[in-house]
Enzyme design. Structure first.
Site, PDB file in Angstrom:
ATOM      1  N   HIS A 121       0.939  -0.941   0.209  1.00 11.77           N
ATOM      2  CA  HIS A 121      -0.075  -0.167  -0.168  1.00 11.77           C
ATOM      3  C   HIS A 121       0.673   1.218  -0.067  1.00 11.77           C
ATOM      4  O   HIS A 121       1.736   0.928   0.620  1.00 11.77           O
ATOM      5  CB  HIS A 121      -0.711   0.020   1.519  1.00 11.77           C
ATOM      6  CG  HIS A 121      -1.795   1.180   1.489  1.00 11.77           C
ATOM      7  ND1 HIS A 121      -1.762   2.645   1.407  1.00 11.77           N
ATOM      8  CD2 HIS A 121      -2.803   1.296   1.202  1.00 11.77           C
ATOM      9  CE1 HIS A 121      -3.117   2.492   2.261  1.00 11.77           C
ATOM     10  NE2 HIS A 121      -3.485   1.960   1.060  1.00 11.77           N
ATOM     11  N   ASP A 198       3.221  -4.929   8.349  1.00 11.47           N
ATOM     12  CA  ASP A 198       2.001  -3.874   7.974  1.00 11.47           C
ATOM     13  C   ASP A 198       1.207  -5.012   8.059  1.00 11.47           C
ATOM     14  O   ASP A 198       0.566  -5.538   7.096  1.00 11.47           O
ATOM     15  CB  ASP A 198       2.208  -3.049   6.705  1.00 11.47           C
ATOM     16  CG  ASP A 198       0.648  -2.445   5.850  1.00 11.47           C
ATOM     17  OD1 ASP A 198      -0.315  -3.009   6.987  1.00 11.47           O
ATOM     18  OD2 ASP A 198       1.084  -2.180   4.914  1.00 11.47           O
ATOM     19  N   GLN A 201      -3.957  -5.204   6.879  1.00 15.28           N
ATOM     20  CA  GLN A 201      -5.230  -5.954   6.378  1.00 15.28           C
ATOM     21  C   GLN A 201      -5.376  -7.697   6.927  1.00 15.28           C
ATOM     22  O   GLN A 201      -6.437  -8.230   6.593  1.00 15.28           O
ATOM     23  CB  GLN A 201      -4.948  -6.489   4.855  1.00 15.28           C
ATOM     24  CG  GLN A 201      -5.226  -4.930   3.972  1.00 15.28           C
ATOM     25  CD  GLN A 201      -6.344  -4.423   3.901  1.00 15.28           C
ATOM     26  OE1 GLN A 201      -8.102  -5.973   3.678  1.00 15.28           O
ATOM     27  NE2 GLN A 201      -7.052  -3.571   3.488  1.00 15.28           N
ATOM     28  N   LYS A 224     -10.292  -0.906  10.718  1.00 14.07           N
ATOM     29  CA  LYS A 224     -10.601  -2.526   9.603  1.00 14.07           C
ATOM     30  C   LYS A 224     -11.110  -3.855  10.720  1.00 14.07           C
ATOM     31  O   LYS A 224     -11.207  -4.595   9.774  1.00 14.07           O
ATOM     32  CB  LYS A 224      -9.025  -2.667   8.763  1.00 14.07           C
ATOM     33  CG  LYS A 224      -8.755  -1.419   8.111  1.00 14.07           C
ATOM     34  CD  LYS A 224      -7.447  -1.513   7.181  1.00 14.07           C
ATOM     35  CE  LYS A 224      -6.818  -0.880   6.244  1.00 14.07           C
ATOM     36  NZ  LYS A 224      -7.605  -0.245   5.469  1.00 14.07           N
ATOM     37  N   CYS A 362      -4.705   2.285  -3.688  1.00 14.16           N
ATOM     38  CA  CYS A 362      -3.473   2.907  -2.912  1.00 14.16           C
ATOM     39  C   CYS A 362      -2.805   1.669  -2.889  1.00 14.16           C
ATOM     40  O   CYS A 362      -1.638   1.622  -2.611  1.00 14.16           O
ATOM     41  CB  CYS A 362      -3.974   3.212  -1.562  1.00 14.16           C
ATOM     42  SG  CYS A 362      -4.926   4.566  -0.784  1.00 14.16           S
TER      43      CYS A 362
HETATM   44  N1  7TS Z   1      -1.522  -1.068   4.969  1.00 16.07           N
HETATM   45  C1  7TS Z   1      -2.551  -1.696   3.921  1.00 16.07           C
HETATM   46  C2  7TS Z   1      -2.254  -2.746   3.905  1.00 16.07           C
HETATM   47  C3  7TS Z   1      -4.101  -0.973   3.938  1.00 16.07           C
HETATM   48  O1  7TS Z   1      -4.230  -1.726   3.389  1.00 16.07           O
HETATM   49  C4  7TS Z   1      -4.230   0.219   4.293  1.00 16.07           C
HETATM   50  C5  7TS Z   1      -5.755   0.835   3.779  1.00 16.07           C
HETATM   51  C6  7TS Z   1      -3.089   0.684   5.013  1.00 16.07           C
HETATM   52  C7  7TS Z   1      -2.254  -0.002   5.025  1.00 16.07           C
HETATM   53  C8  7TS Z   1      -3.387   2.507   5.810  1.00 16.07           C
HETATM   54  O2  7TS Z   1      -4.233   2.306   6.508  1.00 16.07           O
HETATM   55  P1  7TS Z   1      -4.735   3.724   7.247  1.00 16.07           P
HETATM   56  O3  7TS Z   1      -5.896   2.742   8.750  1.00 16.07           O
HETATM   57  O4  7TS Z   1      -4.156   4.145   7.759  1.00 16.07           O
HETATM   58  O5  7TS Z   1      -5.498   4.067   6.682  1.00 16.07           O
HETATM   59  N2  7TS Z   1      -5.906   0.242   2.897  1.00 16.07           N
HETATM   60  C9  7TS Z   1      -7.494   0.565   2.411  1.00 16.07           C
HETATM   61  C10 7TS Z   1      -7.769  -0.032   1.589  1.00 16.07           C
HETATM   62  O6  7TS Z   1      -7.928  -0.674   0.944  1.00 16.07           O
HETATM   63  N3  7TS Z   1      -9.067   0.219   0.994  1.00 16.07           N
HETATM   64  O7  7TS Z   1      -8.765   1.489   1.404  1.00 16.07           O
HETATM   65  C11 7TS Z   1      -8.039   1.947   2.529  1.00 16.07           C
END
Ligand code: 7TS
Length: 404
Positions: A121, A198, A201, A224, A362
């Protein structure tokens, strides 16, 4: 077996209609929905104990502080960290990764190497690029193959005594591929590199054991995994968190401040400047309790069934291509239909009540690798059903007929 109808009744949002159709929510990769217990816990906090933490002698402040620290303990147990002070509250995965990348600015020297993967991401790419620009370190990238799997022999070849940190996701958000992180951690440690995972997911689908993995950092988002937005966790090994400088300066992260010199608070407070999302942290604990009550073994088994069903049904569609064809996959299906832009399918099926994400997710380097503008991504949670998948397949077929 999970009682899905009973579980669905826990999520008020799922019973609504969107565009006159029953909501089918398949954008769980972006954020999960929240069960009533989580919503109630947020309200209860503000109704009953709202106060700032770690500073007041008064009763409410102590109650709020205790609840916040109880939640930290729940996270510690959940991920099997050795100490509660290795668990830092953040605003999300992005915050956690930036905290570590910022800290490594004081460690890296020109010519040192940072290894990321092609499956990341943007939030696990850009902070490391910024770090490399600042320090003169070099970014190295593990490539992927046509199935969306990391090419592990290339990873092995990238490692050397110049490698200072390897940072990869546990599960790809764009494809759902589960990475061989244990191998990656062990090999990186063999050359003396630190490892950040990370887990954004991963945590909705499984329970990571950070001690067993032996990773140095594990970052994830609360929103999530049925928790509130603006919440997240960065796990860091005590030795690393002691070595890294603070990310932000401010209140609550100090021992003593004078204009000549400031000394920093002990862990975890050194990394928790300012007033945090107190309600969010506490309620993340509630979300973790909720998920553990259902049980990750059951969640895993059921989500696998959903993935199998979706893959089989979607493959009925002529001209479909599913990206990320691996045995080791979370309940995510990322696909395109020949000759049709993913955005067009996404817009039409939204009119039929079906929420999916379309675009690059992303993760532009993955889209560049496959030479596509984006995909349609359906990401499933334990509260989804096979009937909902059938409704999506029918809707995609309808969109295909309209658009071709
Ligand atoms: N890393 C991964 C693997 C992610 O899927 C996401 C967000 C992030 C980091 C960032 O997370 P945040 O909570 O700090 O924003 N992924 C997604 C997605 O797949 N669709 O919207 C956000």
């Amino acid at each position: 077996m999970l009682d899905i109808q009973k579980i669905r009744a826990d999520f008020p949002i799922l019973s609504q209609t969107v565009n006159g159709k029953p909501l089918v929510y398949f954008d769980n990769g972006a954020t999960s929905q929240k069960p009533q217990v989580v919503i109630d816990a947020e309200v209860k906090y503000y109704n009953e104990i709202n106060a700032n933490i770690h500073r007041g002698v008064h009763t409410l402040s102590q109650l709020a502080t205790d609840a916040y620290e109880v939640a930290r303990g729940k996270v510690k147990d959940h991920i099997n960290a050795k100490f509660a002070h290795e668990v830092l509250f953040t605003s999300g995965t992005t915050h956690g990764i930036n905290l570590v990348a910022n800290g490594f600015a004081s460690i890296l020297k020109p010519g040192d190497e940072v290894v990321v993967s092609s499956l990341e991401h943007h939030s696990n790419i850009v902070p490391w690029q910024m770090l490399c620009e600042k320090t003169g370190a070099v970014l190295k990238v593990i490539p992927i193959d046509e199935n969306g799997e990391l090419i592990i022999s290339e990873f092995d070849a990238l490692l050397s005594d110049k490698t200072k940190i390897v940072t990869v996701n546990h599960i790809s958000n764009a494809l759902g591929v589960i990475n061989p992180i244990q191998y990656i951690i062990d090999r990186a440690h063999a050359v003396g590199a630190a490892v950040l995972i990370d887990g954004a997911q991963a945590v909705p689908h499984l329970k990571p054991d950070v001690q067993e993995l032996d990773c140095d950092f594990y970052a994830f988002s609360g929103h999530k995994m049925c928790g509130p937005t603006g919440t997240g966790i960065l796990y860091g090994k005590e030795t690393w968190l002691n070595k890294l400088p603070p990310y932000q300066g401010g209140g609550e992260m100090i021992k003593e401040v004078t204009f000549e010199k400031t000394t920093y608070a002990d862990l975890p407070h050194k990394f928790e400047a300012g007033t945090p999302n107190i309600a969010g942290g506490i309620v993340l604990g509630t979300a973790i309790d909720y998920l553990n009550e259902i049980g990750f073994d059951k969640i895993h088994e059921y989500e696998n069934e959903l993935l199998e069903h979706a893959t089989k049904r979607l493959n009925e569609i002529e001209g479909i291509r599913i990206y990320g064809n691996t045995k080791n996959k979370a309940s995510v299906v990322s696909f395109n239909i020949d000759g049709i832009h993913p955005y067009d399918i996404g817009s039409i099926i939204d009119k039929l009540g079906i929420a999916v994400r379309t675009g690059h997710h992303c993760a532009q380097p993955i889209m560049n690798f496959f030479c596509i503008p984006g995909t349609i991504r359906a990401s499933f949670s334990f509260y989804n059903t096979k009937e909902e998948i059938d409704a999506m397949v029918d809707a995609v077929k309808k969109a295909q007929t309209m658009l071709s």
